[in-house]
Design a protein around this motif. Sequence first.
Motif, PDB file in Angstrom:
ATOM      1  N   PHE A  71       0.840  -1.203   0.000  1.00  0.00           N
ATOM      2  CA  PHE A  71       0.000   0.000   0.000  1.00  0.00           C
ATOM      3  C   PHE A  71       0.876   1.255   0.000  1.00  0.00           C
ATOM      4  CE2 PHE A  71      -2.003   3.352   2.590  1.00  0.00           C
ATOM      5  CZ  PHE A  71      -3.002   3.704   1.708  1.00  0.00           C
ATOM      6  N   ALA A  72       1.986   1.204   0.764  1.00  0.00           N
ATOM      7  CA  ALA A  72       2.906   2.341   0.792  1.00  0.00           C
ATOM      8  C   ALA A  72       3.460   2.607  -0.602  1.00  0.00           C
ATOM      9  CB  ALA A  72       4.046   2.052   1.768  1.00  0.00           C
ATOM     10  N   ILE A  73       3.820   1.541  -1.314  1.00  0.00           N
ATOM     11  CA  ILE A  73       4.399   1.694  -2.657  1.00  0.00           C
ATOM     12  C   ILE A  73       3.347   2.256  -3.622  1.00  0.00           C
ATOM     13  CG2 ILE A  73       5.341   0.405  -4.615  1.00  0.00           C
ATOM     14  CD1 ILE A  73       6.654  -1.472  -2.485  1.00  0.00           C
ATOM     15  N   GLU A  74       2.107   1.746  -3.513  1.00  0.00           N
ATOM     16  CA  GLU A  74       1.042   2.248  -4.399  1.00  0.00           C
ATOM     17  C   GLU A  74       0.783   3.732  -4.112  1.00  0.00           C
ATOM     18  OE1 GLU A  74       0.255   0.555  -6.739  1.00  0.00           O
ATOM     19  OE2 GLU A  74       0.132  -1.572  -6.259  1.00  0.00           O
ATOM     20  N   THR A  75       0.800   4.112  -2.824  1.00  0.00           N
ATOM     21  CA  THR A  75       0.581   5.520  -2.472  1.00  0.00           C
ATOM     22  C   THR A  75       1.699   6.393  -3.032  1.00  0.00           C
ATOM     23  OG1 THR A  75      -0.433   4.736  -0.436  1.00  0.00           O
ATOM     24  CG2 THR A  75       0.124   7.072  -0.536  1.00  0.00           C
ATOM     25  N   LEU A  76       2.958   5.920  -2.893  1.00  0.00           N
ATOM     26  CA  LEU A  76       4.089   6.695  -3.417  1.00  0.00           C
ATOM     27  C   LEU A  76       3.991   6.845  -4.935  1.00  0.00           C
ATOM     28  CD1 LEU A  76       7.062   5.298  -1.311  1.00  0.00           C
ATOM     29  CD2 LEU A  76       6.044   7.556  -1.154  1.00  0.00           C
ATOM     30  N   ARG A  77       3.520   5.793  -5.610  1.00  0.00           N
ATOM     31  CA  ARG A  77       3.364   5.860  -7.065  1.00  0.00           C
ATOM     32  C   ARG A  77       2.376   6.969  -7.433  1.00  0.00           C
ATOM     33  NH1 ARG A  77       2.614  -0.525  -8.573  1.00  0.00           N
ATOM     34  NH2 ARG A  77       4.800  -1.012  -8.893  1.00  0.00           N
ATOM     35  N   ASN A  78       1.250   6.984  -6.721  1.00  0.00           N
ATOM     36  CA  ASN A  78       0.222   7.978  -7.040  1.00  0.00           C
ATOM     37  C   ASN A  78       0.701   9.392  -6.701  1.00  0.00           C
ATOM     38  OD1 ASN A  78      -1.508   6.023  -7.986  1.00  0.00           O
ATOM     39  ND2 ASN A  78      -2.474   5.687  -6.002  1.00  0.00           N
ATOM     40  N   LEU A  79       1.446   9.525  -5.586  1.00  0.00           N
ATOM     41  CA  LEU A  79       1.940  10.861  -5.216  1.00  0.00           C
ATOM     42  C   LEU A  79       3.063  11.314  -6.145  1.00  0.00           C
ATOM     43  CD1 LEU A  79       2.023  10.686  -1.315  1.00  0.00           C
ATOM     44  CD2 LEU A  79       0.409  11.927  -2.752  1.00  0.00           C
ATOM     45  N   ALA A  80       3.877  10.363  -6.607  1.00  0.00           N
ATOM     46  CA  ALA A  80       4.999  10.722  -7.481  1.00  0.00           C
ATOM     47  C   ALA A  80       4.495  11.360  -8.773  1.00  0.00           C
ATOM     48  CB  ALA A  80       5.840   9.484  -7.798  1.00  0.00           C
ATOM     49  N   ALA A  81       3.281  10.985  -9.170  1.00  0.00           N
ATOM     50  CA  ALA A  81       2.725  11.550 -10.403  1.00  0.00           C
ATOM     51  C   ALA A  81       2.396  13.038 -10.241  1.00  0.00           C
ATOM     52  CB  ALA A  81       1.472  10.765 -10.809  1.00  0.00           C
ATOM     53  N   ARG A  82       2.273  13.507  -8.987  1.00  0.00           N
ATOM     54  CA  ARG A  82       1.963  14.930  -8.770  1.00  0.00           C
ATOM     55  C   ARG A  82       2.802  15.472  -7.611  1.00  0.00           C
ATOM     56  NH1 ARG A  82      -1.641  15.996  -4.681  1.00  0.00           N
ATOM     57  NH2 ARG A  82      -2.365  14.198  -3.555  1.00  0.00           N
ATOM     58  N   ARG A  83       4.112  15.202  -7.726  1.00  0.00           N
ATOM     59  CA  ARG A  83       4.962  15.470  -6.565  1.00  0.00           C
ATOM     60  C   ARG A  83       5.121  16.964  -6.262  1.00  0.00           C
ATOM     61  NH1 ARG A  83      10.440  16.241  -7.705  1.00  0.00           N
ATOM     62  NH2 ARG A  83      10.891  16.237  -9.907  1.00  0.00           N
ATOM     63  N   LEU A  84       5.175  17.804  -7.312  1.00  0.00           N
ATOM     64  CA  LEU A  84       5.360  19.231  -7.050  1.00  0.00           C
ATOM     65  C   LEU A  84       4.106  19.837  -6.422  1.00  0.00           C
ATOM     66  CD1 LEU A  84       7.389  20.236 -10.210  1.00  0.00           C
ATOM     67  CD2 LEU A  84       8.221  19.872  -7.887  1.00  0.00           C
ATOM     68  N   ALA A  85       2.941  19.407  -6.911  1.00  0.00           N
ATOM     69  CA  ALA A  85       1.683  19.877  -6.318  1.00  0.00           C
ATOM     70  C   ALA A  85       1.591  19.413  -4.864  1.00  0.00           C
ATOM     71  CB  ALA A  85       0.508  19.333  -7.120  1.00  0.00           C
ATOM     72  N   PHE A  86       2.087  18.206  -4.603  1.00  0.00           N
ATOM     73  CA  PHE A  86       2.040  17.671  -3.244  1.00  0.00           C
ATOM     74  C   PHE A  86       2.936  18.489  -2.318  1.00  0.00           C
ATOM     75  CE2 PHE A  86       3.342  14.531   0.031  1.00  0.00           C
ATOM     76  CZ  PHE A  86       2.089  14.266   0.543  1.00  0.00           C
ATOM     77  N   GLU A  87       4.110  18.905  -2.835  1.00  0.00           N
ATOM     78  CA  GLU A  87       5.006  19.722  -2.008  1.00  0.00           C
ATOM     79  C   GLU A  87       4.374  21.093  -1.718  1.00  0.00           C
ATOM     80  OE1 GLU A  87       8.992  19.131  -1.702  1.00  0.00           O
ATOM     81  OE2 GLU A  87       9.619  21.166  -2.142  1.00  0.00           O
TER      82      GLU A  87
END
Lengths: 261, 117
Positions: free
Chosen positions: A228-244
């Motif tokens: 689940f952690a890996i799947e979450t990181l995958r989804n966040l990596a797609a919008r990493r600048l917006a997440f920051e």
Amino acid sequence: MATNGQKRTATVRIQRFNPDVDKKPYIKEYQIQMRQGMTLLDALHEIKTQQDGSVTYRRSCRHAICGSCAMSVNGRNMLVCEQPLKEHVDSQGRVTIKPLPFLPIIKDLVVDRSSFWEQYQRVKPWLMPPDDLPDKEFRVSPEEIKAMHDAEKCIMCGACYSACQVVAMNKQYIGPHALLKAFLRTLDPRDATPAERLDIVSDPNGVWRCHTIFNCIDACPKNLDPTFAIETLRNLAARRLAFEEERRERQKTLDQPVKGA
Amino acid sequence: MFKTTGFISFILRRFTGVVLALYLLLHIWVIGAATQGAEAFNRRMEAVSTPVFHILEILLLAAVIYHAFDGIRLLIINNFRVTDKRKSMWYAAFAIAALLTVVGGLPILFYVLGINF
């Protein structure tokens, strides 16, 4: 010592390997009397103290928190200190204990965990707080804690890492243990560098290398969920600048009381 | 850890993936003959219309359906928090794939055996 019912003998089959003498690992059998409440680690300890002092294994706390005694028992990775012997013996009273698979064996049940720690270092597992630290304490909401899914409970035992088939094929893969830690730090509202972290795990040998085999979940003695952690990181990596950007907004109110706290 | 549903699904997924890639080469070889005229295409089509190839077609169908449903399962896991249902989801994907293979494979088998229904 008093026993409940009949006394049983267990045959503990231990994989032995002494690099100075042996060319390849072999299985050696030891007979022991099963006692009530005996764990697999107790069995190893009894063999070492009473039958063969050369049996080598790692262990420390005996309370499933130090993460030293992860081994492969009947083909499954687990902490031997928390597993009762009688639950793992088959109908003939046999149990097979081997070192963690896919890692270089140093001696008997002790493996070389260098690659485990090297990959762990790669994700910068420490907290990187913002430069302008608030004067007051950090306030993190219960929802934000819940979103981390207990990832801080990881004891770094290596059971998931050595159960992972991707690690078996590719030692450059970051590994479930380190990705779980990256997930914890990325989701931590106190951390100021989620985009950098997501950039590290987006490496070709990072989150995209996972084949969703779930062996890490099956192996984890703390019932954590690296997949689940890996799947979450995958989804966040797609919008990493917006997440920051969201994180920077959040950190403006990090010293304010939160709802529900 | 070689006996987990995750590992079995992984091996099947990789194996069927290789099978599909090899089929693609064969498929292009057959379809590519169309550039050399109808006669050449028919000849090549005939070469792959033997009973052996029909049986292989059933296995190909099994590979396609399994690969597809395992992929859908992975997409669901990728987008929803369902890792605790991982085992039952794989059983479901496998059961659906097996069922559809039987449903789609029987007519091919009947055709090969010359049974009309």
